[in-house]
Design an enzyme around this catalytic site. Structure first.
Site, mmCIF file in Angstrom:
data_model
loop_
_atom_site.group_PDB
_atom_site.id
_atom_site.type_symbol
_atom_site.label_atom_id
_atom_site.label_comp_id
_atom_site.label_asym_id
_atom_site.label_seq_id
_atom_site.Cartn_x
_atom_site.Cartn_y
_atom_site.Cartn_z
ATOM 1 N N PHE A 80 0.836 -1.201 0.000
ATOM 2 C CA PHE A 80 0.000 0.000 0.000
ATOM 3 C C PHE A 80 0.873 1.253 0.000
ATOM 4 O O PHE A 80 0.672 2.171 -0.802
ATOM 5 C CB PHE A 80 -0.916 -0.013 1.233
ATOM 6 C CG PHE A 80 -1.889 1.134 1.287
ATOM 7 C CD1 PHE A 80 -3.211 0.956 0.936
ATOM 8 C CD2 PHE A 80 -1.486 2.401 1.713
ATOM 9 C CE1 PHE A 80 -4.122 2.020 0.985
ATOM 10 C CE2 PHE A 80 -2.376 3.464 1.760
ATOM 11 C CZ PHE A 80 -3.693 3.261 1.400
ATOM 12 N N CYS A 81 1.849 1.291 0.896
ATOM 13 C CA CYS A 81 2.675 2.498 1.043
ATOM 14 C C CYS A 81 3.654 2.666 -0.106
ATOM 15 O O CYS A 81 3.981 3.798 -0.481
ATOM 16 C CB CYS A 81 3.394 2.462 2.381
ATOM 17 S SG CYS A 81 2.246 2.449 3.791
ATOM 18 N N ILE A 82 4.125 1.570 -0.676
ATOM 19 C CA ILE A 82 4.973 1.654 -1.870
ATOM 20 C C ILE A 82 4.218 2.374 -2.982
ATOM 21 O O ILE A 82 4.730 3.308 -3.612
ATOM 22 C CB ILE A 82 5.420 0.253 -2.323
ATOM 23 C CG1 ILE A 82 6.440 -0.331 -1.333
ATOM 24 C CG2 ILE A 82 6.009 0.299 -3.736
ATOM 25 C CD1 ILE A 82 6.744 -1.804 -1.575
ATOM 26 N N HIS A 85 3.322 6.243 -2.002
ATOM 27 C CA HIS A 85 4.420 7.204 -2.092
ATOM 28 C C HIS A 85 5.029 7.242 -3.493
ATOM 29 O O HIS A 85 5.570 8.271 -3.902
ATOM 30 C CB HIS A 85 5.462 6.916 -1.013
ATOM 31 C CG HIS A 85 4.946 7.220 0.357
ATOM 32 N ND1 HIS A 85 4.708 8.501 0.793
ATOM 33 C CD2 HIS A 85 4.570 6.397 1.371
ATOM 34 C CE1 HIS A 85 4.217 8.461 2.021
ATOM 35 N NE2 HIS A 85 4.128 7.207 2.392
#
Length: 324
Positions: A80-82, A85
């Site tokens: 999700f964060c990959i 961002h």
């Protein structure tokens, strides 16, 4: 978006700090911030303040801070964060930097490369020295630490990518970034989130003392540490000892590492201790069975997972606070 184990406060029903965080994050971030944490408003507000004051505001280039956040997400293997961002890097116009970071390659610019290498090393037992001046530490260190915590809580409660499909993630990241470009480039005024925090939180750590990031960190530290009370004395000691002895790697598959860490914990304390350790070191392995065994409601579950994640982040914070 689907969440596991918790039901976030809906925007239309939000009040108090949750409503304020939702409104402000929708304007300044381009999305509602961490709805899965909204069941614990104090934690939700403190983490928003830490992320806002370090990543969204300040003097360091937004693209470089997004690169730090993305490199931390890659190190933590948080899909999700990959993707989130990566999209923000595209929103900031840093298309080549986005590609390099998400492929695990060194960016072509030496300054970017040094910063990305430092960010990736913050998960390890021996992080690299700061590649930035001390006056920018609140922004870069704060961004890295906030995202180490966010990665863990997202992987525990909202695993997977925020982008549809998943098969064409690189084009999807770029398209999502283009939609957020105006928001990302708008910037924000430091300190405007501090009205959401308790007045007695404290000045914060030396690397951010006297700055809005320091105040936000102090409030976050208090809120995230609150879940310690959900663990018995033996369980808390075992969780802290296991995390203090962690080498920064990803645990082996299977339960042996968990069972070994908790062998001295009384049986009744084991389910909660397992959740805290999973949140710290392998949040993507959280299972329905593990959550059910602990028998916690949504608020206490988030508080317990936050405590485990925070103990890991606190260990990282002690390692990265040294400049050389």
């Amino acid at each position: 978006m689907p969440y596991r184990f918790v039901v976030p406060v809906p925007r239309r029903a939000a009040t108090g700090s949750v409503a304020a965080v939702y409104d402000r994050s929708s304007r300044e971030l381009g999305a509602l911030f961490a709805p899965h944490l909204s069941v614990v408003p104090r934690l939700h507000a403190a983490l928003w303040a830490l992320l806002r004051e370090s990543l969204l505001c300040g003097d360091a280039p937004r693209a470089r801070k997004e690169a730090v956040a993305a490199a931390v997400a890659v190190a933590n293997r948080c899909p999700f964060c990959i993707d989130a961002h990566g999209a923000m890097l595209h929103a900031a116009g840093a298309h080549e930097l986005a590609g390099a970071v998400l492929r695990g390659e060194a960016p072509s610019d030496p300054g970017d490369a040094a910063l990305v290498a430092w960010a990736a090393s913050t998960r390890t037992a021996g992080p690299l020295p700061w590649p930035f001046p001390a006056e920018l530490a609140p922004e870069y260190v704060g961004t890295a630490l906030a995202n180490h915590f966010i990665n863990r809580m997202v992987d525990a409660l909202r695993p997977g990518s925020p982008l549809p499909g998943g098969a064409l993630r690189a084009p999807a990241r770029r398209a999502a970034g283009m939609a957020l470009a105006r928001t990302v480039r708008r910037g924000c005024a430091p300190g405007e989130s501090l009205d959401l925090l308790p007045a007695d939180a404290g000045p914060g750590p030396a690397w951010a003392a006297g700055t809005p990031v320091g105040v936000a960190w102090a409030a976050f530290e208090l809120a995230a540490g609150d879940g310690a009370g959900l663990l018995g004395t033996a369980a808390q000691a075992a969780v802290v000892a296991a995390i203090e002895g962690w080498d920064g790697g990803h645990p082996d598959l299977g339960p042996a590492w968990l069972d070994g860490a908790l062998v001295a914990v009384p049986g009744g304390q084991v389910p909660a201790a397992r959740l805290a350790l999973l949140a710290a070191l392998a949040p993507y392995r959280l299972t329905e069975g593990a959550v059910a065994a602990a028998g916690l409601g949504s608020e206490d579950l988030v508080r317990l997972l936050a405590y485990g994640a925070f103990v890991a982040v606190r260990r990282i914070e002690r390692a990265v606070r040294v400049t050389a």
